[in-house]
Design an enzyme around this catalytic site. Sequence first.
Site, PDB file in Angstrom:
ATOM      1  N   ALA A 275       0.836  -1.200   0.000  1.00  0.00           N
ATOM      2  CA  ALA A 275       0.000   0.000   0.000  1.00  0.00           C
ATOM      3  C   ALA A 275       0.867   1.244   0.000  1.00  0.00           C
ATOM      4  O   ALA A 275       1.914   1.270   0.638  1.00  0.00           O
ATOM      5  CB  ALA A 275      -0.899   0.007   1.235  1.00  0.00           C
ATOM      6  N   ASP A 276       0.438   2.291  -0.737  1.00  0.00           N
ATOM      7  CA  ASP A 276       1.114   3.580  -0.575  1.00  0.00           C
ATOM      8  C   ASP A 276       0.356   4.369   0.492  1.00  0.00           C
ATOM      9  O   ASP A 276      -0.659   3.907   1.016  1.00  0.00           O
ATOM     10  CB  ASP A 276       1.239   4.341  -1.908  1.00  0.00           C
ATOM     11  CG  ASP A 276      -0.101   4.740  -2.498  1.00  0.00           C
ATOM     12  OD1 ASP A 276      -1.106   4.784  -1.759  1.00  0.00           O
ATOM     13  OD2 ASP A 276      -0.136   5.015  -3.708  1.00  0.00           O
ATOM     14  N   SER A 277       0.872   5.569   0.817  1.00  0.00           N
ATOM     15  CA  SER A 277       0.285   6.291   1.946  1.00  0.00           C
ATOM     16  C   SER A 277      -1.182   6.648   1.708  1.00  0.00           C
ATOM     17  O   SER A 277      -1.998   6.657   2.630  1.00  0.00           O
ATOM     18  CB  SER A 277       1.098   7.550   2.244  1.00  0.00           C
ATOM     19  OG  SER A 277       1.263   8.308   1.066  1.00  0.00           O
TER      20      SER A 277
END
Lengths: 248, 78
Positions: free
Chosen positions: B35-37
């Site tokens: 996941a990215d932020s």
Amino acid sequence: MSKLAGKTAIITGASRGIGAEIARKFAADGAKVVVNYSGSQEKAEAVVADIQANGGEAIAVKANVSDAESVKAMVDETMKTFGSVDILVNNAGITRDNLMMRMKDDEWDDVININLKGVFICTKAVTRQMMKQRAGRIVNIASIVGVMGNAGQANYVASKAGVIGLTKTTARELASRGITANAVAPGFITTDMTDQLTDEVQKAMLEQIPLNRFGAPEDVAKAALFLASDDASYMTGQTLHLDGGMVM
Amino acid sequence: MSTVLDRVTKVIVDRLGVEESDVKLEASFTGDLGADSLDVVELVMELEDEFDMEISDEDAENMATVGDAVTYIEKKQA
């Protein structure tokens, strides 16, 4: 021609001037419009009545854009009434002009709070819904003085330059979710405010404008409509100069 | 009635497009699940909807793993 059919648009500061023109324009192009105002309830309701008389859909919602809670309530009411938030036009703005030497802290703070922090708060408030929708259009009304500077407007210029930077960051953060953010930087637009200027001042202003005329609120509304529509789907993080050629 | 872990797992699988078998308690959202932020922000939003609760930004920042989220939700529901 219904470029915004089925879309819901929140326009801040839409009770008069450029905001009111954008609200009318968007409604005429099929959008369901939230006419936001902070003080001028009668004027906001007149804009709504005008839109409804022309067969459009609109509601007037009071909210101070620099107050996160009142903005959240506005977004909630929008969702309850129309069921989506597809477009946000951050238009609300004030001026408290003064030479920097004479500018009071209050004059600085008031302008930054409404013009810059207000854009941050409103953008943040609609982002959740737009991210879920995987689509959204944010249109920020900046100003050409945010690009070129202007004596006597340190607070206003700083706020509008800030909006241009915020537009770019919004564009970068939300691009992967189908949300675009662009700005319009109007030059001298004829409104109640500019009508009060003396002929002499108006003449001096005209000399700086290659097209040799002031713009109309309609010009800004057309640019905002383009940025809010599918026509601008491949454009994000940009600032459109609408200034008769003052800044090139 | 499915457990908190089952429901959290379903949200993660739907949002991040990972295999159910990858969603272990010790798996971190950004390290193990890719996941990215912004994905994490969205994940928290969906967990709020799924469990009908508000998760404050401060609490959300402390959720690094699947186990963190499950523990937080179970504690809040208790």
